[in-house]
Write a protein that holds these residues in place. Structure first.
Motif, mmCIF file in Angstrom:
data_model
loop_
_atom_site.group_PDB
_atom_site.id
_atom_site.type_symbol
_atom_site.label_atom_id
_atom_site.label_comp_id
_atom_site.label_asym_id
_atom_site.label_seq_id
_atom_site.Cartn_x
_atom_site.Cartn_y
_atom_site.Cartn_z
ATOM 1 N N LEU A 1 -3.640 -2.282 -7.577
ATOM 2 C CA LEU A 1 -3.040 -3.423 -7.298
ATOM 3 C C LEU A 1 -2.893 -4.515 -8.330
ATOM 4 O O LEU A 1 -3.952 -4.731 -9.231
ATOM 5 N N ASN B 65 2.903 -5.625 3.887
ATOM 6 C CA ASN B 65 2.543 -6.227 5.032
ATOM 7 C C ASN B 65 3.499 -7.536 5.022
ATOM 8 O O ASN B 65 3.248 -8.564 4.391
ATOM 9 N N ARG C 212 -4.801 6.050 -2.304
ATOM 10 C CA ARG C 212 -5.533 4.914 -3.237
ATOM 11 C C ARG C 212 -4.298 4.518 -4.587
ATOM 12 O O ARG C 212 -3.571 5.449 -4.929
ATOM 13 N N CYS C 213 -4.207 3.061 -4.697
ATOM 14 C CA CYS C 213 -3.379 2.433 -5.544
ATOM 15 C C CYS C 213 -4.178 1.503 -6.597
ATOM 16 O O CYS C 213 -5.038 0.971 -5.926
ATOM 17 N N CYS D 287 1.995 -1.837 -6.857
ATOM 18 C CA CYS D 287 1.212 -0.958 -6.234
ATOM 19 C C CYS D 287 1.311 0.445 -6.724
ATOM 20 O O CYS D 287 2.438 0.979 -6.546
ATOM 21 N N CYS E 297 5.766 3.332 0.559
ATOM 22 C CA CYS E 297 5.325 2.188 0.385
ATOM 23 C C CYS E 297 5.685 1.251 1.309
ATOM 24 O O CYS E 297 6.717 0.808 1.770
ATOM 25 N N THR F 23 -3.667 7.134 3.825
ATOM 26 C CA THR F 23 -3.477 6.218 2.914
ATOM 27 C C THR F 23 -3.917 6.683 1.574
ATOM 28 O O THR F 23 -4.849 7.299 1.351
ATOM 29 N N GLN G 109 0.779 -1.095 0.225
ATOM 30 C CA GLN G 109 -0.092 0.108 -0.291
ATOM 31 C C GLN G 109 0.891 1.259 0.042
ATOM 32 O O GLN G 109 1.973 1.211 0.375
ATOM 33 N N TRP G 110 0.274 2.394 -0.692
ATOM 34 C CA TRP G 110 1.057 3.740 -0.578
ATOM 35 C C TRP G 110 0.371 4.373 0.554
ATOM 36 O O TRP G 110 -0.924 4.455 0.875
#
Length: 524
Positions: free
Chosen positions: A189, A222, A186-187, A202, A219, A184, A173-174
């Protein structure tokens, strides 16, 4: 006896402590567990030492099939053990000798406590992993394994973050990192499977990263499987249109003496995002010197040139300024309230005094010459090159002298300049003395605004003017001291003579005794 009781009591406490520790450890097998492909892996279990046996299966459910390995007492068996694919530790843990992608499944361990006990089933979800070569997520415009980088992007440009050849797939996630916290972004995926490994991307569009002059984007991966050393990679983003707008402004001049401290300030307040650049004025080449982000209690940034420093207030600092540090500098910043840009022209100067030919800085000079002649003034080792001029010190003498035929010679010596001015003068017959000075002209650098004063004296002699050196300030002081000393010595001598004369005059006269008179023969 007391010693034996104490020894027994201590041994009992230690035994109880060890029993509690071993009893506190949970019996069984944790799930999930992770095994690295291509390595020897262990599915960890913990059974009490008094268990009767354990059986391992590569399946789950009521029909487990044939066990791959069995352990009863010290005896091991099973086709998995026979072919060397599996082994088992005395505590019941399963050893996988060569982990492959087929081991990505649920394994079942059946523990038999005793012949009288019912078997206990443990289901372990095993995930096979591939350790990554890269230490952290990879941002497309950054160098490999670079944690923090800088880029200048067009509004239509995309910003992509990737994880290559991971197993299992790692979510990305960005995040936009600011002083107010993380937000956060939006990107888009995308995940691809190739040779049992996953490559994830992403990507954020230009409209999402181009809303401000500057931005710090993160960037974030997880990293729950521990495949990465770090789960963040950062990029400092600047809008590409900034430089074009900035170069239309007039720069602020900053004068810095060679060898001194240079500090350039972009904003009065403390910025949390700032970038400094140097611009080559000939071809417009831009060199990024440093950028920094001061977010809460954490500082991010990078120095590209070791001659410069970025302090905690966002100042660009050079501790020992050189002529090479001269040039055009730009900065862009963002703080809690607003964002802005700045343009600075740094001029490195070297001060020097003008000297009239034949004079020195420690002397006041009188130049003897004709009604018409030549005067020469020069300044050596100065920067930047300057203009010299003749000035009449006293206003009432301004019409008594004129200068013509001005000749200027400028020579460069490494980073400094030598400037020489020669002029023809003419003095009016109504005077025989004019006070003149040779001064640095047309400069706004206060340290270069120097002048040398002298008297131009008209004499009856012919030929070239000469310089008559008068007493220096130190010589006059010494002469005064010597003269005063002589006067004091003479005064003391005079006072001593007067006192001696006075004392002699006051002394009483002593009469000399007259000689005795004897009778002559005629008196007899």
């Amino acid at each position: 006896m007391e010693f034996q009781i104490l020894y027994f009591f201590s041994a009992t406490l230690i035994s109880l402590a060890l029993f509690n520790i071993s009893g506190a450890r949970k019996e069984g097998c944790d799930s999930p567990q992770y095994l690295e492909i291509g390595k020897t892996g262990v599915i960890q279990c913990n059974f009490r030492r008094d268990f009767y046996g354990v059986l391992w299966y590569k399946s789950v459910g009521f029909e487990l099939g044939t066990p791959i390995i069995k352990l009863f007492g010290n005896k091991k068996s099973g086709h998995g053990y026979t072919f060397g694919k599996y082994d088992v530790y005395p505590n019941g843990s399963l050893i996988v000798n060569n982990v492959g992608y087929l081991h990505d499944r649920i394994f079942t361990a059946v523990k038999v406590g005793s012949l009288a006990d019912d078997p206990v089933y443990f289901h372990i979800n095993v995930t096979t992993i591939v350790k990554l070569v890269r230490l952290r997520p990879s941002i497309g415009v950054c160098r490999r394994n670079e944690r923090t980088c800088y880029t200048r992007l067009e509004e239509a440009s995309e910003l992509r973050c990737s994880i290559w050849n991971a197993r299992p797939a790692i979510a990305l996630q960005w995040i936009a990192r600011t002083n107010r916290g993380d937000k956060t972004v939006r990107c888009s995926l995308e995940t691809k499977l190739h040779n049992l490994t996953h490559t994830s991307h992403c990507t954020i569009a230009g409209s999402d990263h181009h809303s401000s002059l500057l931005g710090l984007f993160v960037c974030k991966a997880n990293n729950k499987h521990g495949l990465l050393l770090e789960d963040e990679a950062l990029i400092f983003v600047e809008s590409n249109g900034v430089m074009n707008e900035l170069l239309t402004d007039k720069p602020s001049e900053v004068m810095v003496e060679r060898g001194s401290l240079m500090e350039l300030t972009c904003t009065e307040g403390k910025p949390y995002l700032i970038i400094w650049k140097k611009i080559t004025q000939v071809d417009g080449t831009v060199e990024v010197l440093t950028y920094g982000a001061f977010v809460k209690h954490t500082a991010y940034g990078k120095m590209y040139n070791n001659e410069y420093e970025l302090n905690s207030n966002g100042f660009l600092v050079v501790s020992n300024t050189k002529v090479q540090n001269e040039g055009l500098y730009s900065c862009s910043f963002q703080n809690e309230v607003y964002e802005n840009m700045g343009l600075f022209e740094v001029i490195v100067y070297v001060p020097a005094y003008p000297i009239v030919k034949g004079c020195s800085l420690s002397q006041y000079c009188v130049v003897e010459g004709q009604m018409k002649g030549n005067l020469t003034c020069s300044v050596t080792g100065i920067r930047p090159p300057v203009q010299l001029e003749w000035r009449i010190v006293f206003e009432h003498q301004s019409s008594l002298i004129t200068f013509t035929e001005r000749k200027v010679i400028i020579n460069q010596n490494d980073d400094v300049f030598d400037v020489r001015l020669t002029s023809t003068y003419r003095i009016q017959p109504s005077t025989d003395r004019v006070t003149v000075e040779c001064a640095v002209a047309d400069t706004n650098i206060e340290a270069l605004q120097k002048a040398t004063k002298f008297d131009l004296l008209v004499t009856a002699s012919t030929g070239k003017g000469v310089v008559k050196r008068l007493w220096t300030h130190d010589g006059i002081i010494i002469s005064i001291i010597v003269g005063a000393t002589l006067i004091i010595v003479i005064a003391i001598c005079l006072v001593a003579c007067l006192i001696w004369c006075y004392c002699r005059r006051k002394r009483p006269n002593l009469q000399r005794p007259k000689p005795a008179q004897h009778p002559t023969p005629t008196d007899v």
